[in-house]
Design a protein around this motif. Structure first.
Motif, PDB file in Angstrom:
ATOM      1  N   VAL A   1       0.854  -1.187   0.000  1.00 17.84           N
ATOM      2  CA  VAL A   1       0.000   0.000   0.000  1.00 17.84           C
ATOM      3  C   VAL A   1       0.887   1.233   0.000  1.00 17.84           C
ATOM      4  N   ALA A   2       0.337   2.311  -0.521  1.00 15.25           N
ATOM      5  CA  ALA A   2       0.966   3.626  -0.422  1.00 15.25           C
ATOM      6  C   ALA A   2       0.127   4.416   0.570  1.00 15.25           C
ATOM      7  N   GLU A   3       0.797   5.106   1.471  1.00 22.15           N
ATOM      8  CA  GLU A   3       0.098   5.853   2.509  1.00 22.15           C
ATOM      9  C   GLU A   3       0.511   7.320   2.503  1.00 22.15           C
ATOM     10  N   THR A   4      -0.449   8.156   2.844  1.00 24.30           N
ATOM     11  CA  THR A   4      -0.217   9.572   3.065  1.00 24.30           C
ATOM     12  C   THR A   4      -0.920   9.940   4.362  1.00 24.30           C
ATOM     13  N   ASP A   5      -0.174  10.436   5.324  1.00 23.03           N
ATOM     14  CA  ASP A   5      -0.757  10.808   6.623  1.00 23.03           C
ATOM     15  C   ASP A   5      -1.587   9.670   7.210  1.00 23.03           C
ATOM     16  N   ASP A   6      -1.022   8.465   7.231  1.00 20.25           N
ATOM     17  CA  ASP A   6      -1.674   7.265   7.780  1.00 20.25           C
ATOM     18  C   ASP A   6      -2.945   6.861   7.044  1.00 20.25           C
ATOM     19  N   ARG A   7      -3.135   7.365   5.855  1.00 20.70           N
ATOM     20  CA  ARG A   7      -4.283   6.983   5.018  1.00 20.70           C
ATOM     21  C   ARG A   7      -3.763   6.187   3.828  1.00 20.70           C
ATOM     22  N   VAL A   8      -4.383   5.047   3.552  1.00 16.70           N
ATOM     23  CA  VAL A   8      -4.016   4.261   2.379  1.00 16.70           C
ATOM     24  C   VAL A   8      -4.579   4.974   1.149  1.00 16.70           C
ATOM     25  N   VAL A   9      -3.690   5.305   0.214  1.00 19.86           N
ATOM     26  CA  VAL A   9      -4.099   6.032  -0.994  1.00 19.86           C
ATOM     27  C   VAL A   9      -3.872   5.224  -2.267  1.00 19.86           C
ATOM     28  N   GLY A  10      -3.182   4.089  -2.138  1.00 19.01           N
ATOM     29  CA  GLY A  10      -2.944   3.231  -3.288  1.00 19.01           C
ATOM     30  C   GLY A  10      -2.640   1.830  -2.821  1.00 19.01           C
ATOM     31  N   MET A  11      -2.879   0.858  -3.712  1.00 16.32           N
ATOM     32  CA  MET A  11      -2.605  -0.533  -3.353  1.00 16.32           C
ATOM     33  C   MET A  11      -2.247  -1.343  -4.588  1.00 16.32           C
ATOM     34  N   LEU A  12      -1.483  -2.401  -4.342  1.00 13.98           N
ATOM     35  CA  LEU A  12      -1.069  -3.303  -5.412  1.00 13.98           C
ATOM     36  C   LEU A  12      -0.963  -4.702  -4.839  1.00 13.98           C
ATOM     37  N   VAL A  13      -1.487  -5.685  -5.579  1.00 12.72           N
ATOM     38  CA  VAL A  13      -1.300  -7.097  -5.241  1.00 12.72           C
ATOM     39  C   VAL A  13      -0.586  -7.743  -6.410  1.00 12.72           C
ATOM     40  N   LEU A  14       0.499  -8.438  -6.106  1.00 14.58           N
ATOM     41  CA  LEU A  14       1.311  -9.129  -7.104  1.00 14.58           C
ATOM     42  C   LEU A  14       1.364 -10.603  -6.733  1.00 14.58           C
ATOM     43  N   TRP A  15       1.276 -11.470  -7.740  1.00 17.22           N
ATOM     44  CA  TRP A  15       1.435 -12.902  -7.514  1.00 17.22           C
ATOM     45  C   TRP A  15       2.743 -13.349  -8.137  1.00 17.22           C
ATOM     46  N   MET A  16       3.570 -14.020  -7.345  1.00 20.54           N
ATOM     47  CA  MET A  16       4.803 -14.633  -7.853  1.00 20.54           C
ATOM     48  C   MET A  16       4.490 -16.095  -8.156  1.00 20.54           C
ATOM     49  N   ILE A  17       4.507 -16.444  -9.444  1.00 26.80           N
ATOM     50  CA  ILE A  17       4.192 -17.798  -9.876  1.00 26.80           C
ATOM     51  C   ILE A  17       5.378 -18.311 -10.672  1.00 26.80           C
ATOM     52  N   VAL A  18       6.080 -19.267 -10.077  1.00 27.84           N
ATOM     53  CA  VAL A  18       7.322 -19.822 -10.606  1.00 27.84           C
ATOM     54  C   VAL A  18       8.288 -18.662 -10.833  1.00 27.84           C
ATOM     55  N   ASP A  19       8.581 -18.317 -12.076  1.00 31.31           N
ATOM     56  CA  ASP A  19       9.508 -17.219 -12.349  1.00 31.31           C
ATOM     57  C   ASP A  19       8.811 -16.022 -12.981  1.00 31.31           C
ATOM     58  N   GLU A  20       7.501 -15.914 -12.767  1.00 29.75           N
ATOM     59  CA  GLU A  20       6.739 -14.804 -13.332  1.00 29.75           C
ATOM     60  C   GLU A  20       6.093 -13.977 -12.225  1.00 29.75           C
ATOM     61  N   ALA A  21       6.004 -12.684 -12.475  1.00 24.98           N
ATOM     62  CA  ALA A  21       5.280 -11.782 -11.581  1.00 24.98           C
ATOM     63  C   ALA A  21       4.018 -11.340 -12.309  1.00 24.98           C
TER      64      ALA A  21
END
Length: 90
Positions: free
Chosen positions: A40-60
């Protein structure tokens, strides 16, 4: 991304996508999916962005990436993506 971020992450997802993930999906990614990495990206303790990534074998795979509408066009998603890809590569 931590469980304590869940409500804010879900809120961002809901305002960003026509088919948002349910909270249980984010909970699964945080607690039970060994292939998942979340940030997550935060500004003043507020979440302003998010990303979920899956690592599968040698791929993101970017599962989801969003920025709260009030904070778009500031490079937040770009920074999340750079961080996630650097983490996956190293």
């Amino acid at each position: 991304m931590l469980l304590e971020d869940l409500d804010q992450v879900v809120a961002i997802d809901q305002v960003s996508f026509s088919l948002p993930w349910p909270a249980r999906s984010f909970r699964f990614e945080i607690t039970d999916n060994p292939a998942a990495r979340g940030w997550v990206a935060e500004t003043d303790d507020r979440v302003v962005g998010m990303l979920v990534l899956w690592m599968i074998v040698d791929e993101a795979h970017i599962a989801t990436l969003a920025t709260h509408p009030d904070f778009r066009r500031q490079g937040i998603a770009q920074q999340l993506l750079i961080h996630a890809l650097q983490s996956a590569a190293g």
